[in-house]
Design an enzyme around this catalytic site. Structure first.
Site, PDB file in Angstrom:
ATOM      1  N   HIS A 183      37.362  35.522  48.051  1.00 44.83           N
ATOM      2  CA  HIS A 183      38.509  35.187  48.891  1.00 44.83           C
ATOM      3  C   HIS A 183      38.120  34.372  50.099  1.00 44.83           C
ATOM      4  CE1 HIS A 183      40.459  38.221  46.352  1.00 44.83           C
ATOM      5  NE2 HIS A 183      41.407  37.307  46.422  1.00 44.83           N
ATOM      6  N   GLU A 424      46.451  37.998  34.899  1.00 48.41           N
ATOM      7  CA  GLU A 424      45.054  37.978  35.332  1.00 48.41           C
ATOM      8  C   GLU A 424      44.229  39.124  34.762  1.00 48.41           C
ATOM      9  OE1 GLU A 424      44.936  38.177  39.636  1.00 48.41           O
ATOM     10  OE2 GLU A 424      46.538  39.660  39.722  1.00 48.41           O
ATOM     11  N   ASP A 448      40.685  36.094  38.723  1.00 47.43           N
ATOM     12  CA  ASP A 448      40.477  37.432  38.179  1.00 47.43           C
ATOM     13  C   ASP A 448      40.392  37.407  36.661  1.00 47.43           C
ATOM     14  OD1 ASP A 448      40.181  39.291  40.273  1.00 47.43           O
ATOM     15  OD2 ASP A 448      42.271  39.011  40.819  1.00 47.43           O
ATOM     16  N   CYS A 495      47.836  29.784  39.391  1.00 48.62           N
ATOM     17  CA  CYS A 495      47.520  29.738  40.821  1.00 48.62           C
ATOM     18  C   CYS A 495      46.068  30.111  41.075  1.00 48.62           C
ATOM     19  CB  CYS A 495      48.473  30.621  41.616  1.00 48.62           C
ATOM     20  SG  CYS A 495      48.395  32.348  41.135  1.00 48.62           S
TER      21      CYS A 495
END
Ligand code: PEP
Ligand code: MG
Length: 535
Positions: A183, A424, A448, A495
């Site tokens: 992240h 995901e 993920d 995304c």
């Protein structure tokens, strides 16, 4: 001069600046005992630390009023007494005394009836941290307080370290750990900050203040460059600036493929500030609003009103689509005010929708805020990490319950708000058709999805070369999702970071992906790849 080559890169940009070493701090109290005749000296040590902390907070308070409140806590009588008594009667050393007294006061706050007072627990713990940092003579490192251009070099950074960064001053980030889809990498990219992760041993090669040149695209780092190398990087940096100007020419063009399909081109954001930075990018909206940062930047679970204000601002800023993903905490994202039980496998643990469904009150607070904001623009709701249709149905039922309550209260919301989900997990791929019957849209989360399909931790540098979103198994999963979605008229977007990878875009278009959502920094390049011609 030291030159380092990095294997995997997921960012672009050239940075030249001084190194800023971000050190991990160990705040475990030192173990030393205090003899009878040392008590006075130990207490004096505390008074000195307290004065230093108060001076520091006074300076910080000039920029942010939160620190004025922290001064009050640092000077609080109960806390002082707790510390001094432990030193005087308990013969505890100052560090141990601080730790125990702070925990005691934090517990008192936690028991309070009033929500506002309960929330002060995090502030008390923060003050304790400041005291201990001073006692142990560790200089406090606040990335948000940096006011000169630097390249941050760290073992690892957590999202909570980076949320406060100002991209004006943080020119680049290099970490020893973390993967390209950690992240921190994603957030840095959103801010357009070049980032290189998984650079083993970098902390042994760099000291504070040394000049670093980094090329985040080619994966090169040069420490203390020779004059000729420095000049070469300066030229590269200028070329990059020209390329960034050139690519802007594409912004006026619609993202239409050579075959004539109009693609939806969106951005991923973690807050409304990032949206404002990207307003000039001519995108079709926000394909992923990561709400967890709103929770992480706070000292408490954000209230309905606090969340409503943010979502309303997002909807107003971007009247096109804003896809708000419900809380996706856990994994590598924690909250400063909520204690998660340690888990052996956090990425396979209590994460995302699992937490929301287990904490319905918190979930409803978020959903009400989203629904209320939905009348100010075009908001969509998206759930993360689903593994069963039952979870989707349960989450949708909670949305329906919130809608009912709002109706009874006469509060308006978008009755037709779309509800979609991240794709995901391997289970969501295998059940894609069943999900497609219930969801309004899919958004493929390749960050993920890659880690779960391949069983490769997305943040583990030891296996970073095995983390490969181009692996055929990942592409089979993507194809399955797109086909299942289209079979049931469920729009399919992406995304995950792969959506912004120009090497992947032609193939994704061929597979029929409808929407691409990515870090704002990559949107211009993606638009050029979608259009498929040079202007
Ligand atoms: C993903 O997993 O691809 C995704 C977009 O979500 P996050 O990176 O926030 O887990
Ligand atoms: Mg994800």
């Amino acid at each position: 001069m030291v030159e380092i080559k990095v294997q995997k890169t997921a960012s672009r940009g050239i940075a030249i600046a001084s190194a800023y070493i971000y050190r991990e701090v160990d705040l475990t109290p030192d173990q030393y005992s205090v003899a009878e005749d040392e008590i006075e000296q130990e207490e004096a040590r505390f008074q000195e630390v307290k004065r230093a902390v108060l001076t520091e907070l006074e300076q910080l308070a000039q920029e942010n009023p939160i620190f004025a409140a922290h001064m009050g806590i640092a000077d609080d009588y109960t806390l002082q007494e707790g510390i001094v008594t432990r030193i005087q009667s308990g013969k505890k050393n100052v560090q141990q005394a601080i730790l125990e007294a702070v925990e005691e006061v934090a517990d008192i706050f936690e028991q309070m009836e009033d929500e506002y007072m309960r929330e002060r627990k995090a502030d008390v713990l923060d003050i304790g941290k400041r005291f201990l940092i001073k006692c142990k003579k560790i200089s406090i490192q606040d990335l948000g307080a940096i006011r000169q251009p630097v390249i941050v070099v760290a073992k690892d950074l957590f999202p909570s370290d980076t949320v406060k960064m100002d991209p004006k001053y943080i020119k680049g980030i290099i970490t020893e750990e973390g993967g390209v889809t950690s992240h921190v990498s994603i957030m840095a990219k959103n801010y357009g900050i070049p980032v290189l992760t998984g650079v083993s041993g970098i902390l042994d090669q760099v000291e504070d203040g040394l000049t670093i040149c980094m090329d985040a695209k080619c994966g090169t780092i040069v420490v203390e460059p020779e004059q000729a190398v420095l000049e070469a990087y300066e030229r590269l940096s200028e070329e990059e600036a020209i390329e960034q100007e050139n690519i802007k020419k594409y912004r006026a063009l619609e993202p239409v493929t050579p075959q004539g399909k109009r693609i939806s081109l969106c951005i991923n954001v973690g807050n409304t500030e990032e949206m404002k930075l990207a307003l000039d990018k001519n995108v079709d909206g926000v394909g992923l609003f990561r709400t967890e940062f709103l929770y992480m930047e706070n000292s408490h679970f954000p209230t309905e009103e606090e969340q409503f204000a943010v979502y309303k601002e997002a909807a107003t800023l971007c009247p096109k689509e804003v896809t708000i993903r419900t809380l996706d905490i856990g994994g590598d994202k924690s909250l400063p005010y909520y204690e998660f039980e340690p888990e052996e496998n956090p990425f396979l643990g209590w994460r995302a929708i699992r937490i929301s469904l287990d904490m319905p009150e918190m979930f409803e607070t978020q959903l009400r805020a989203i629904l209320r904001a939905s009348v100010f623009g075009h908001i969509r709701i998206m759930f993360p990490m689903l593994i069963s249709v039952e979870e989707l149905l349960e989450a949708k039922q909670i949305v329906a319950k919130c809608k009912n309550k709002l109706r009874q209260e006469g509060i308006p919301f978008d009755e037709g708000i779309e509800i979609g989900m991240m794709m995901e997990t391997p289970a969501s791929v295998l059940l894609a058709e069943e999900f497609a019957k219930e969801a309004d849209f899919f958004s493929i989360g390749t960050n993920d999805l890659t880690q779960y399909i391949l069983a490769v931790d997305r943040g583990n540098k030891k296996i970073a070369s095995r983390y490969d979103s181009f692996h055929p198994a990942v592409w089979k999963a993507i194809e399955t999702i797109i086909q299942a979605g289209h079979k049931y008229k469920c729009k399919v977007g992406m995304c995950g970071e792969l959506a912004g990878d120009v090497a992947a875009i032609p193939k994704l278009l061929e597979l029929g992906l409808d929407e691409f959502s990515m870090s704002a920094g990559t949107v211009d390049y993606a638009r050029r790849a979608i259009i498929g011609k040079v202007i």
